[in-house]
Design an enzyme around this catalytic site. Structure first.
Site, mmCIF file in Angstrom:
data_model
loop_
_atom_site.group_PDB
_atom_site.id
_atom_site.type_symbol
_atom_site.label_atom_id
_atom_site.label_comp_id
_atom_site.label_asym_id
_atom_site.label_seq_id
_atom_site.Cartn_x
_atom_site.Cartn_y
_atom_site.Cartn_z
ATOM 1 N N TYR A 175 99.370 56.060 37.323
ATOM 2 C CA TYR A 175 98.526 57.032 39.235
ATOM 3 C C TYR A 175 97.797 57.997 38.544
ATOM 4 O O TYR A 175 97.711 58.302 37.463
ATOM 5 C CB TYR A 175 100.289 56.362 39.488
ATOM 6 C CG TYR A 175 99.740 56.777 41.052
ATOM 7 C CD1 TYR A 175 99.387 56.398 41.670
ATOM 8 C CD2 TYR A 175 100.151 58.561 41.685
ATOM 9 C CE1 TYR A 175 98.820 56.887 43.085
ATOM 10 C CE2 TYR A 175 99.765 59.182 42.720
ATOM 11 C CZ TYR A 175 99.620 57.747 43.497
ATOM 12 O OH TYR A 175 98.952 57.990 45.266
ATOM 13 N N ARG A 214 85.401 54.161 47.678
ATOM 14 C CA ARG A 214 85.819 56.253 47.492
ATOM 15 C C ARG A 214 86.678 56.598 46.703
ATOM 16 O O ARG A 214 87.517 56.880 47.257
ATOM 17 C CB ARG A 214 86.135 56.647 49.113
ATOM 18 C CG ARG A 214 85.711 58.500 48.787
ATOM 19 C CD ARG A 214 86.997 59.405 49.525
ATOM 20 N NE ARG A 214 88.406 58.694 48.958
ATOM 21 C CZ ARG A 214 89.203 59.440 48.738
ATOM 22 N NH1 ARG A 214 89.386 59.489 50.248
ATOM 23 N NH2 ARG A 214 90.506 58.945 47.831
ATOM 24 N N LYS A 245 98.657 51.876 42.728
ATOM 25 C CA LYS A 245 99.403 52.597 44.340
ATOM 26 C C LYS A 245 101.168 51.393 44.641
ATOM 27 O O LYS A 245 101.934 51.416 44.661
ATOM 28 C CB LYS A 245 99.261 52.350 45.551
ATOM 29 C CG LYS A 245 97.724 52.863 45.308
ATOM 30 C CD LYS A 245 98.187 54.225 46.518
ATOM 31 C CE LYS A 245 97.080 55.398 46.337
ATOM 32 N NZ LYS A 245 97.517 57.136 46.954
ATOM 33 N N GLU A 268 92.950 51.638 51.531
ATOM 34 C CA GLU A 268 92.627 52.261 50.041
ATOM 35 C C GLU A 268 91.483 52.791 49.686
ATOM 36 O O GLU A 268 90.846 52.174 49.738
ATOM 37 C CB GLU A 268 93.888 51.968 49.203
ATOM 38 C CG GLU A 268 94.227 53.448 47.850
ATOM 39 C CD GLU A 268 95.281 54.371 48.750
ATOM 40 O OE1 GLU A 268 96.247 54.294 49.012
ATOM 41 O OE2 GLU A 268 94.877 55.345 48.623
ATOM 42 N N ASP A 269 91.050 54.274 49.585
ATOM 43 C CA ASP A 269 89.973 54.375 49.345
ATOM 44 C C ASP A 269 88.710 53.992 49.531
ATOM 45 O O ASP A 269 87.935 53.437 48.773
ATOM 46 C CB ASP A 269 90.038 54.472 47.749
ATOM 47 C CG ASP A 269 91.092 55.784 47.056
ATOM 48 O OD1 ASP A 269 91.635 56.509 48.084
ATOM 49 O OD2 ASP A 269 91.014 55.885 46.155
ATOM 50 N N ASP A 295 96.005 54.905 54.161
ATOM 51 C CA ASP A 295 96.752 55.993 52.719
ATOM 52 C C ASP A 295 96.476 57.262 52.512
ATOM 53 O O ASP A 295 96.459 58.433 53.353
ATOM 54 C CB ASP A 295 96.648 55.423 51.734
ATOM 55 C CG ASP A 295 97.911 55.819 50.817
ATOM 56 O OD1 ASP A 295 98.887 56.259 51.419
ATOM 57 O OD2 ASP A 295 97.884 56.389 49.868
ATOM 58 N N ASP A 296 94.844 57.291 52.732
ATOM 59 C CA ASP A 296 93.814 58.672 52.417
ATOM 60 C C ASP A 296 94.334 59.239 54.525
ATOM 61 O O ASP A 296 94.166 61.141 54.239
ATOM 62 C CB ASP A 296 92.972 57.520 52.252
ATOM 63 C CG ASP A 296 92.871 57.641 51.254
ATOM 64 O OD1 ASP A 296 93.427 57.860 49.445
ATOM 65 O OD2 ASP A 296 92.516 56.660 51.223
ATOM 66 N N ASN A 332 91.860 65.295 43.659
ATOM 67 C CA ASN A 332 92.135 63.781 43.364
ATOM 68 C C ASN A 332 91.107 63.362 42.197
ATOM 69 O O ASN A 332 90.067 63.050 42.212
ATOM 70 C CB ASN A 332 93.010 62.721 43.630
ATOM 71 C CG ASN A 332 94.527 63.485 43.846
ATOM 72 O OD1 ASN A 332 95.324 64.071 43.863
ATOM 73 N ND2 ASN A 332 95.047 62.655 45.221
#
Ligand SMILES: O=C([O-])CC(=O)C(=O)O
Ligand SMILES: [Mg+2]
Length: 560
Positions: free
Chosen positions: A99, A152, A170, A241-242, A264-265, A413
């Protein structure tokens, strides 16, 4: 608890090549006969513990994090039970490898290090064959999907098809920390091209070699995808996600009432941040609603956190307009005010009125981060900019001059994108600080004192929320459910509870924490009518039953 035998029609090399079923050298003498495995394996029968010892020895032989990642992924693609058992025994050591931060390198180098198939790649050109593609998935009863379009990835920008790495990572945490069986977890990548020139010019790049499709095509493609998932797995959770800022919030708003989904973000990061802030405030003995809060980065993640912070402040008893007046969003051009041009609608609700800053002294068109530190005297500073180094020494020192024990969360991150390292923050505040980061950092010693660095990462939230939603088959994921996850996390803070220890529980506590989050979140879902009513005893039973553990089951052959 001893599991019932599993009936399977696979045998011979097909059985050894199915990662969900493969046990390698742990196939017993009877199984080797029944499943035509004689001669396909070395003669010794091994336990899973013996297999873990060998795998760990091999793991240790790799020097670099990326090679360790490649090695672990190979085990995952060969024998999922062994992969999760190994992970369970070395969780602290291996989470940063599967991760954040190493998964960032794995996404950037996805095509270079590609070994074998996992999950579903859906390219824009396949948009009219979605039902066929979903039917090809190696997993039949999918309960959690993590999907990305790779635009992203962490703070690393557009990684095109490399985004698949984050979907895989994830889901590994869903299983390792949330007990979701790997048989129910499906990573997906929506490949609509990439605007990353480096990838487009890279002969190894395995994704569609074209610029990202236009907005109308994109929206239609995602709509087709959502409809296809609804047909195939109507109860599955879809975790976005992303996705990049222009799509993240609109997709969430479009689909959150239609399917069981969350981003999630935006929501996961907001929930973990509010939970960590509550823990930080409690350990300082102050109210969140009494704080001025500065965000650096006014994208969907930053604005999502800000809105959750406002809800929490209102829940503590102040008015919404008062809460909004305590929030300061900073983007590339400085503080967002009602005079800032070109803002998105979710940013407009978070601007400061121009008249508030009339009495401030600042140079330039809008106040800079340093100006805001000097004039707003915030107690809390949160970095979600994706840009390394924005929390400079003058910024941190100015903050410290205005408040004792500032709460500083450089969350970007992976580690190399962090706004300031924990060591810098601790040095510049002379150790009088409460800090949490998004990626893992080693403890820092300063003036003879050890500072454990809490990892305020959405991985504290999504495994537990997913477990709770699956256990009771909740229809949707509401804001109230996420707020409950934050509260449960905050209540588990060792530092807030005992005055010492980490601000957040260690990752090794995540499985136990996820069960608590699952329980509390499920209760909120039931109360809101989003799931059928069950009593607490049955609910706990459902959570425990759904919690998959990495141990081999006995196999029986389906007789023809
Ligand atoms: O993956 C992580 O570590 C946290 C996250 O969602 C992101 O930074 O996009
Ligand atoms: Mg993310």
């Amino acid at each position: 608890m001893k599991k019932s035998p599993l009936y399977t029609a696979y045998s011979g090399s097909a059985l050894l090549e199915t990662p969900l079923l493969n046990k390698g050298s742990a196939f017993t003498v009877d199984e080797r006969i029944a499943f035509n495995l004689a001669g396909l394996l070395p003669p010794r029968y091994e336990t899973i513990e013996e297999q873990v010892s060998r795998a760990y020895m091999q793991y240790k032989s790799f020097d670099t994090a990326i090679n360790k990642h490649i090695y672990l992924r190979a085990i995952q693609d060969n024998n999922e039970t062994l992969f999760y058992r190994l992970l369970q025994q070395h969780l602290d050591e291996m989470i940063p490898i599967i991760y954040t931060p190493t998964v960032g390198d794995a996404c950037e180098q996805f095509s270079d290090i590609y070994r074998s198939a996992r999950g579903l790649f859906i390219s824009y050109n396949d948009r009219h064959q979605l039902d066929d593609i979903l039917r090809n998935a190696t997993k039949r009863k999918v309960k959690v999907i993590v999907v990305t379009d790779g635009e992203r990835v962490l703070g690393l920008g557009d990684q095109g098809i490399g985004g698949m790495g984050i979907s895989i990572g994830k889901l590994s945490l869903y299983t390792a920390c949330g007990g979701i069986s790997p048989a129910y977890a499906l990573p997906m990548m929506l490949d609509v091209g990439t605007n990353n020139e480096k990838l487009l010019n890279d002969p190894m790049y395995m994704g569609l070699r074209q610029k990202r499709v236009g907005q109308a095509e994109y929206d239609e493609f995602v709509a087709l995808f959502i409809q296809a998932v609804k047909r195939r797995w109507p109860e599955a959770i879809i975790q976005f996600e992303d996705f990049a800022q222009p799509n993240a919030m609109p997709l969430l708003q479009r689909y959150r009432e239609q399917v069981c989904c969350f981003n999630d973000d935006i929501q996961g990061t907001a929930a973990v941040t509010v939970g960590t802030l509550l823990a930080a405030c409690r350990s300082k003995n102050v109210q969140l609603s009494a704080q001025h809060v500065v965000f650096v980065g006014a994208g969907s993640a930053g604005c999502g956190i800000a809105e959750q912070v406002i809800s929490q402040m209102v829940a503590e008893g102040i008015s919404e307009s008062q809460a909004r007046s305590q929030i300061f969003m900073i983007d590339r051009f400085g503080l967002l005010t009602d005079a800032t041009p070109g803002l998105r609608d979710f940013q407009q609700a978070l601007t400061q009125p121009q008249k508030t800053i009339e009495s401030w002294s600042y140079s330039g068109e809008f106040p800079s981060l340093l100006d805001v530190m000097n004039c707003a005297k915030p107690g809390i500073l949160i970095g979600v900019s994706g840009q390394a180094g924005l929390f400079t020494e003058p910024v941190i020192r100015a903050m410290k001059a205005g408040v004792s024990t500032p709460i500083i969360f450089p969350l970007s991150n992976p580690s190399r994108q962090v706004e300031a390292t924990p060591e810098q923050v601790i040095t510049w505040t002379e150790g009088d600080v409460i800090i949490a980061t998004g990626s893992p950092f080693a403890p820092v010693s300063y003036n003879g004192q050890q500072y454990v660095i809490a990892q305020c990462n959405n991985s504290y939230i999504f495994p537990g929320v997913g477990l709770g939603v699956i256990a009771i088959k909740a229809r949707l994921i509401s804001d109230e459910m996420l707020r409950e996850a934050s509260k449960t996390l905050a209540a588990a803070s060792p530092k807030a509870n005992n005055g010492s220890g980490g601000l957040l529980p260690a990752f090794t506590e995540l499985a136990a924490l996820s069960k608590k989050i699952a329980f509390n979140v499920a209760k909120v879902a039931i109360k809101q009518g989003l799931a059928l009513e069950v009593d607490d005893v049955i609910l706990q039973q459902k959570i425990d039953e759904n919690f998959w553990l990495p141990q081999y089951r006995q196999y029986k052959r389906i007789s023809a």
